[in-house]
Enzyme design. Structure first.
Site, short mmCIF file in Angstrom:
data_model
loop_
_atom_site.label_atom_id
_atom_site.label_comp_id
_atom_site.label_asym_id
_atom_site.label_seq_id
_atom_site.Cartn_x
_atom_site.Cartn_y
_atom_site.Cartn_z
N GLU A 56 23.40 3.96 10.74
CA GLU A 56 22.31 3.68 11.68
C GLU A 56 21.13 2.97 11.04
OE1 GLU A 56 21.41 7.37 13.65
OE2 GLU A 56 23.39 7.55 14.54
N ARG A 58 34.15 12.83 8.07
CA ARG A 58 33.12 11.84 7.69
C ARG A 58 31.93 12.58 7.10
NH1 ARG A 58 28.65 9.20 11.07
NH2 ARG A 58 27.87 7.75 9.52
N ASN A 98 28.11 4.84 16.73
CA ASN A 98 27.55 6.13 17.12
C ASN A 98 26.98 5.96 18.52
OD1 ASN A 98 28.15 6.84 14.53
ND2 ASN A 98 26.04 7.15 13.86
N HIS A 120 23.14 7.72 4.26
CA HIS A 120 22.78 8.35 5.54
C HIS A 120 21.34 8.85 5.37
CE1 HIS A 120 24.54 10.37 9.31
NE2 HIS A 120 23.25 10.66 9.32
N GLU A 125 30.25 8.83 15.59
CA GLU A 125 29.45 9.97 16.04
C GLU A 125 29.38 9.97 17.56
OE1 GLU A 125 25.47 10.55 14.51
OE2 GLU A 125 26.10 9.96 12.49
N TYR A 164 25.36 7.77 21.84
CA TYR A 164 24.75 8.96 22.43
C TYR A 164 24.19 8.70 23.81
CZ TYR A 164 25.09 11.33 17.92
OH TYR A 164 25.57 11.92 16.79
O1 IFM Z 1 21.86 14.10 13.41
C1 IFM Z 1 21.89 12.75 13.72
C2 IFM Z 1 22.66 11.96 12.67
O2 IFM Z 1 22.15 12.17 11.40
C3 IFM Z 1 22.61 10.50 12.97
N1 IFM Z 1 23.01 10.23 14.32
C4 IFM Z 1 22.41 11.02 15.38
C5 IFM Z 1 22.53 12.48 15.05
C6 IFM Z 1 21.91 13.32 16.18
O3 IFM Z 1 20.56 13.02 16.31
#
Ligand code: IFM
Length: 447
Positions: free
Chosen positions: A164, A75, A290, A119, A352, A292
């Site tokens: 995002e 990706r 994504n 992005h 992600e 986290y």
């Molecule tokens: O580096 C970033 C990415 O560009 C977008 N998602 C989160 C990642 C980590 O912060």
């Protein structure tokens, strides 16, 4: 062994501004991140993406590296100002040539390309005309998308419109913590609406043009839990969830913004024109998630407009990362189930997931990153459980293929499974990369 379904798509992700460098070469236009990072006060250590991982010049070796790790998919993102230096109008042949070569190189190596169109590196010329706060940017994005579909139809399998949009709109226009650095909550809401609208327009163009491949969008989504069963905490958590997740999931999959939230934010509501919501909610082929973090939310009298206080939590035994982020793997399973039960059954890809840790390289630049392996492993187990529970999860992309420019934090946090020595640009796979290769090869995780 925890086996994944046959054909599960294992990959790694990057983004143009974070790795390419060559910020002003071969006719590339300026992006908002070029402008932002060239102000020495904005980024840790005054770092910039001018050179980054020099991927623009090292692309063939990087694709060979991806292949050597056994990744099935890659990706990446296309830099809008590299292919359209003025945002609209005449394309830059050398910019397109770079992505032609990248895609051909990937296909030759048997790696499935997934391309994100935006992005975050919006052409600065468009920012000068209002950026995502201006409705005209929607049209500009649609034309850019058409150019990309026209050129890469049948070659790029997965097109993601935006990465995002929450970060772009809220952090970029609402809280001034990312480019373009604006602090105006109303603009954040309007930018979010325009991002969603431009997504819808791109989907419409994709369908009408009969282009080949799949189209979707990538959202950063967290898992949200109230700090207690006090009704005030529960309501505050709901508001936070609506601002961060439902503001994007609901228009895309239900054709409406979360009503309670719109009422709460009153005059900050975005201007929506007739037909907008239909465009935004056209069917898409996949959702990129994504993941986290998980947030615990409580009511707070001093909690700004939302009257909420949100903090990241860590599961027992986990500390925080080099970003200061909590680590909560079970949140991934809960989030995936929540999406599947409330919004959509279309294929989901974790586009992600990964962590920045304090890497200590040995004399040969090798990093024994057990912490990163544990992080990825636990999240994959959570993903596996979600699949067992019926979630239509089709793939996983680790963030990131290699250490890179982490936005306002510069080069300090290292997210890569491959180490980059920024002095020499040498790439050295970390232990996590070797471990991940094995997971891919056996399509599963050892007990
Ligand atoms: O580096 C970033 C990415 O560009 C977008 N998602 C989160 C990642 C980590 O912060």
């Amino acid at each position: 062994m925890y086996k994944f379904p046959e054909g599960f798509l294992w990959g790694a992700a990057t983004a143009s501004y974070q790795i390419e460098g060559a910020w002003n070469e071969d006719g590339k236009g300026e992006s908002i991140w070029d402008r932002y990072s060239h102000n020495p006060a904005m980024v840790y250590n005054s770092d910039t993406g001018d050179v980054a991982c020099d991927h623009y010049h090292r692309m063939p070796q990087d694709v060979a590296l991806i292949k050597s790790l056994g990744l099935k998919a890659y990706r990446f993102s296309i830099s809008w100002p590299r292919v359209l230096p003025s945002g609209i109008g005449t394309a830059n042949p050398k910019g397109l040539d770079f992505y032609d070569r990248l895609v051909d190189e990937l296909l030759k190596a048997g790696i499935t390309p997934m391309a994100t169109l935006n992005h975050w590196d919006l052409p600065q010329v468009l920012q000068d005309q209002g950026g995502w706060n201006a409705r005209s940017t929607v049209e500009a994005f649609a034309e850019y998308a058409r150019l990309i579909f026209e050129r890469y139809s049948g070659k790029i399998k997965f097109f993601a419109t935006h990465n995002e949009p929450w970060v772009i709109s809220f952090m970029g226009y609402g809280f001034a913590t990312m480019a373009p650095g604006i602090a105006d909550y109303s603009q954040a809401l309007q930018a979010a609406h325009h991002l969603l609208l431009s997504h819808g327009k791109a989907v419409q163009i994709f369908r009408q043009g009969g282009y080949h491949g799949q189209i979707g969008i990538v959202l950063n989504l967290g898992h949200y839990v109230p700090a207690s069963d006090n009704p005030q905490d529960i309501a505050a958590c709901e508001r936070q969830y609506q601002q961060d997740n439902a503001m994007f999931l609901s228009p895309i999959f239900k054709g409406e913004y979360p009503l309670n939230f719109l009422q709460w934010i009153k005059h900050h509501q975005p201007k929506v024109e007739g037909g907008d919501m239909q465009l935004i909610s056209q069917p898409i082929d996949f959702l990129g998630v994504n993941y986290y973090m998980t947030h615990e939310v409580s009511y707070s009298q001093n909690g700004g407009l939302l009257k909420s206080k949100s903090q990241m939590i860590s599961a027992p035994g986990w500390g925080t990362t080099e970003m200061g982020w909590g680590v909560y793997p079970p949140g991934l399973e809960k989030l995936l189930l929540h999406i599947s039960e409330n919004y959509t059954k279309i294929p989901i890809y974790i586009t992600e997931n990964g962590t920045a840790l304090l890497d200590t390289p040995d004399a040969n630049q090798f990093v024994m990153d057990r912490g990163r392996i544990n992080f990825i492993r636990e999240h994959l187990l959570a993903a596996h459980q979600a699949i067992q529970a019926g979630v239509n999860l089709k793939g996983y992309f680790v963030w990131s293929l290699m250490d890179n420019f982490e936005w306002c934090q510069g080069y300090r946090p290292r997210f890569g499974i491959v180490r980059v020595d920024y002095n020499t640009q040498k790439r050295t796979p970390k232990q996590s990369a070797l471990w991940y290769s094995q997971v891919i090869a056996q399509n599963g995780i050892n007990d």
